[in-house]
Design a protein around this motif. Structure first.
Motif, PDB file in Angstrom:
ATOM      1  N   PRO A 114       0.831  -1.206   0.000  1.00 44.19           N
ATOM      2  CA  PRO A 114       0.000   0.000   0.000  1.00 44.19           C
ATOM      3  C   PRO A 114       0.865   1.256   0.000  1.00 44.19           C
ATOM      4  O   PRO A 114       2.054   1.210   0.331  1.00 44.19           O
ATOM      5  N   LEU A 115       0.255   2.369  -0.367  1.00 43.29           N
ATOM      6  CA  LEU A 115       0.997   3.616  -0.566  1.00 43.29           C
ATOM      7  C   LEU A 115       1.877   3.986   0.612  1.00 43.29           C
ATOM      8  O   LEU A 115       3.022   4.417   0.436  1.00 43.29           O
ATOM      9  N   TRP A 116       1.378   3.816   1.856  1.00 43.20           N
ATOM     10  CA  TRP A 116       2.139   4.267   3.015  1.00 43.20           C
ATOM     11  C   TRP A 116       3.377   3.424   3.286  1.00 43.20           C
ATOM     12  O   TRP A 116       4.203   3.798   4.115  1.00 43.20           O
ATOM     13  N   GLU A 117       3.521   2.302   2.577  1.00 45.46           N
ATOM     14  CA  GLU A 117       4.731   1.498   2.711  1.00 45.46           C
ATOM     15  C   GLU A 117       5.651   1.629   1.490  1.00 45.46           C
ATOM     16  O   GLU A 117       6.707   1.005   1.435  1.00 45.46           O
ATOM     17  N   ALA A 118       5.252   2.424   0.516  1.00 51.45           N
ATOM     18  CA  ALA A 118       6.008   2.529  -0.735  1.00 51.45           C
ATOM     19  C   ALA A 118       7.298   3.311  -0.552  1.00 51.45           C
ATOM     20  O   ALA A 118       7.378   4.246   0.258  1.00 51.45           O
ATOM     21  N   ASP A 119       8.308   2.937  -1.331  1.00 52.45           N
ATOM     22  CA  ASP A 119       9.562   3.672  -1.361  1.00 52.45           C
ATOM     23  C   ASP A 119       9.390   4.888  -2.272  1.00 52.45           C
ATOM     24  O   ASP A 119       9.025   4.736  -3.438  1.00 52.45           O
ATOM     25  N   PRO A 120       9.636   6.105  -1.793  1.00 53.82           N
ATOM     26  CA  PRO A 120       9.385   7.303  -2.598  1.00 53.82           C
ATOM     27  C   PRO A 120      10.151   7.338  -3.918  1.00 53.82           C
ATOM     28  O   PRO A 120       9.605   7.743  -4.953  1.00 53.82           O
ATOM     29  N   ASP A 121      11.409   6.914  -3.895  1.00 56.78           N
ATOM     30  CA  ASP A 121      12.205   6.962  -5.116  1.00 56.78           C
ATOM     31  C   ASP A 121      11.711   5.955  -6.149  1.00 56.78           C
ATOM     32  O   ASP A 121      11.630   6.251  -7.345  1.00 56.78           O
ATOM     33  N   GLU A 122      11.381   4.739  -5.682  1.00 55.40           N
ATOM     34  CA  GLU A 122      10.848   3.741  -6.605  1.00 55.40           C
ATOM     35  C   GLU A 122       9.503   4.212  -7.159  1.00 55.40           C
ATOM     36  O   GLU A 122       9.222   4.073  -8.353  1.00 55.40           O
ATOM     37  N   TRP A 123       8.664   4.775  -6.297  1.00 59.49           N
ATOM     38  CA  TRP A 123       7.334   5.243  -6.699  1.00 59.49           C
ATOM     39  C   TRP A 123       7.453   6.255  -7.830  1.00 59.49           C
ATOM     40  O   TRP A 123       6.779   6.144  -8.855  1.00 59.49           O
ATOM     41  N   TRP A 124       8.315   7.235  -7.662  1.00 59.53           N
ATOM     42  CA  TRP A 124       8.437   8.272  -8.677  1.00 59.53           C
ATOM     43  C   TRP A 124       9.107   7.748  -9.941  1.00 59.53           C
ATOM     44  O   TRP A 124       8.773   8.174 -11.054  1.00 59.53           O
ATOM     45  N   SER A 125      10.024   6.814  -9.798  1.00 61.12           N
ATOM     46  CA  SER A 125      10.673   6.231 -10.964  1.00 61.12           C
ATOM     47  C   SER A 125       9.665   5.501 -11.852  1.00 61.12           C
ATOM     48  O   SER A 125       9.730   5.574 -13.084  1.00 61.12           O
ATOM     49  N   VAL A 126       8.708   4.795 -11.221  1.00 63.17           N
ATOM     50  CA  VAL A 126       7.658   4.128 -11.989  1.00 63.17           C
ATOM     51  C   VAL A 126       6.801   5.156 -12.713  1.00 63.17           C
ATOM     52  O   VAL A 126       6.437   4.980 -13.884  1.00 63.17           O
ATOM     53  N   MET A 127       6.472   6.249 -12.058  1.00 63.19           N
ATOM     54  CA  MET A 127       5.711   7.321 -12.700  1.00 63.19           C
ATOM     55  C   MET A 127       6.463   7.888 -13.903  1.00 63.19           C
ATOM     56  O   MET A 127       5.864   8.174 -14.943  1.00 63.19           O
ATOM     57  N   GLU A 128       7.761   8.022 -13.769  1.00 64.82           N
ATOM     58  CA  GLU A 128       8.553   8.579 -14.876  1.00 64.82           C
ATOM     59  C   GLU A 128       8.543   7.650 -16.077  1.00 64.82           C
ATOM     60  O   GLU A 128       8.408   8.099 -17.221  1.00 64.82           O
ATOM     61  N   THR A 129       8.699   6.355 -15.850  1.00 67.59           N
ATOM     62  CA  THR A 129       8.688   5.408 -16.967  1.00 67.59           C
ATOM     63  C   THR A 129       7.306   5.320 -17.604  1.00 67.59           C
ATOM     64  O   THR A 129       7.162   5.387 -18.832  1.00 67.59           O
ATOM     65  N   ASN A 130       6.278   5.172 -16.780  1.00 63.01           N
ATOM     66  CA  ASN A 130       4.937   4.864 -17.280  1.00 63.01           C
ATOM     67  C   ASN A 130       4.162   6.074 -17.780  1.00 63.01           C
ATOM     68  O   ASN A 130       3.243   5.919 -18.581  1.00 63.01           O
ATOM     69  N   LEU A 131       4.520   7.271 -17.308  1.00 60.82           N
ATOM     70  CA  LEU A 131       3.765   8.466 -17.695  1.00 60.82           C
ATOM     71  C   LEU A 131       4.636   9.524 -18.374  1.00 60.82           C
ATOM     72  O   LEU A 131       4.283  10.003 -19.452  1.00 60.82           O
ATOM     73  N   ARG A 132       5.736   9.868 -17.746  1.00 63.58           N
ATOM     74  CA  ARG A 132       6.635  10.859 -18.363  1.00 63.58           C
ATOM     75  C   ARG A 132       7.149  10.340 -19.705  1.00 63.58           C
ATOM     76  O   ARG A 132       7.256  11.101 -20.679  1.00 63.58           O
ATOM     77  N   GLY A 133       7.456   9.036 -19.777  1.00 62.73           N
ATOM     78  CA  GLY A 133       7.953   8.465 -21.029  1.00 62.73           C
ATOM     79  C   GLY A 133       6.974   8.649 -22.178  1.00 62.73           C
ATOM     80  O   GLY A 133       7.314   9.221 -23.211  1.00 62.73           O
ATOM     81  N   PRO A 134       5.722   8.167 -22.053  1.00 61.71           N
ATOM     82  CA  PRO A 134       4.752   8.386 -23.125  1.00 61.71           C
ATOM     83  C   PRO A 134       4.527   9.862 -23.437  1.00 61.71           C
ATOM     84  O   PRO A 134       4.349  10.236 -24.606  1.00 61.71           O
ATOM     85  N   PHE A 135       4.520  10.719 -22.402  1.00 63.38           N
ATOM     86  CA  PHE A 135       4.386  12.157 -22.642  1.00 63.38           C
ATOM     87  C   PHE A 135       5.505  12.657 -23.542  1.00 63.38           C
ATOM     88  O   PHE A 135       5.267  13.368 -24.532  1.00 63.38           O
ATOM     89  N   LEU A 136       6.751  12.299 -23.210  1.00 58.79           N
ATOM     90  CA  LEU A 136       7.892  12.771 -23.997  1.00 58.79           C
ATOM     91  C   LEU A 136       7.857  12.222 -25.422  1.00 58.79           C
ATOM     92  O   LEU A 136       8.122  12.947 -26.388  1.00 58.79           O
TER      93      LEU A 136
END
Length: 290
Positions: A114-136
């Motif tokens: 669940p979110l409150w146990e997530a690693d912040p760096d891993e969380w944002w890295s997934v966002m970058e691959t899955n969302l920032r990548g398609p945006f770019l």
């Protein structure tokens, strides 16, 4: 809902750029498009694996361009797209002359907590691959498509883009946001010839799904050929009436989608909407009618 009959006719794709093409679903889609007669630019981080896929594409008789790049890096994406859009030629290092179809297949999933146990760096890295990548990728590819009269974009989405998840919140958020990104591209670009599809491939047996606790012991998998079939039909222009839609190949086929598109009357078919609380909800028509 936009009407495909009143907007520019978009020719079948001749070329494609596929991200995440070194393995899994991206590799299968790239090879499927090559078998359908398209020349393919292959983008991923692992150059050696890309060369192997490129050799398979060339064995089919189509051109393949290897683009080793990180999808979340603006400079690398810009350079990769520039290479793909360079004039075509006889050498394997020459470009495709333009990108008619973009398939955003690169993706990652975060640790299943669940979110409150997530690693912040891993969380944002997934966002970058899955969302920032398609945006770019879209930001670099779509202008060329529009200048040539149109083109097509397929985002490899997920059932998690339309449903709540109790684990892997970065994956859940990124796929939901990706669906909204696709809806934006459809709304902003349809009248200029841009066609967009959000495609959930089901649960395909890949390195990513093999690493997931939620799929431990699974014996039934969605054949990757279902994804290839829908992407290929979309590349040919057979599913342009479904532009802006979320499709799930575990249930949807090219034939069923064509039939559905011919009969649907929903103002926002297969799109994200907030559900009303009930028939007496004062926002019911506002939430579902546009």
């Amino acid at each position: 809902m936009a009407d495909a009959t009143s907007t520019p006719h978009v020719l079948p794709a001749r070329t494609a750029l596929v991200t995440g093409a070194s393995r899994g679903i991206g590799r299968a889609v790239a090879l499927g498009l090559a078998r359908a007669g398209l020349d393919v630019a292959l983008l991923a981080r692992d150059a050696a694996r890309l060369e192997e896929v490129a050799a398979e594409v060339r064995a089919i008789g189509r051109s393949a361009l290897v683009l080793a790049a990180e999808v979340a890096d603006p400079a690398q994406v810009r350079d990769a797209v520039a290479r793909a859009e360079a004039p075509a030629g006889p050498a394997d290092t020459d470009g495709l002359g333009g990108v008619d179809l973009l398939v955003n297949a690169a993706g990652r999933i975060d640790t299943e907590v669940p979110l409150w146990e997530a690693d912040p760096d891993e969380w944002w890295s997934v966002m970058e691959t899955n969302l920032r990548g398609p945006f770019l990728l879209c930001r670099e590819v779509v202008p060329g498509m529009l200048a040539r009269g149109g083109g097509r974009v397929v985002d490899l989405n997920s059932g998690s883009g339309s449903h709540d998840m109790v684990d892997a919140s970065a994956y859940n958020v990124s796929k939901t946001a990706l669906m909204r990104l696709g809806s934006h591209l459809h709304a902003a670009g349809f009248d200029r010839g841009l066609r967009v599809l959000e495609l959930a491939p089901g649960v395909v047996q890949t390195d990513m799904t093999a690493s997931m606790r939620s799929h431990e012991g699974r014996t039934e998998w969605t054949p990757v050929e279902r994804t290839v079939d829908v992407v290929t039909a979309f590349a040919r222009g057979e599913l342009d009436a479904c532009s802006g839609w979320f499709v799930r190949v575990s249930h949807d086929t090219p034939g069923s989608l064509r039939e559905l598109a011919a009969t649907t009357t929903a103002p926002a078919a297969r799109r994200l909407r907030v559900q009303p609380a009930g028939p007496d909800d004062g926002l019911r028509h506002v939430l579902t009618g546009r």
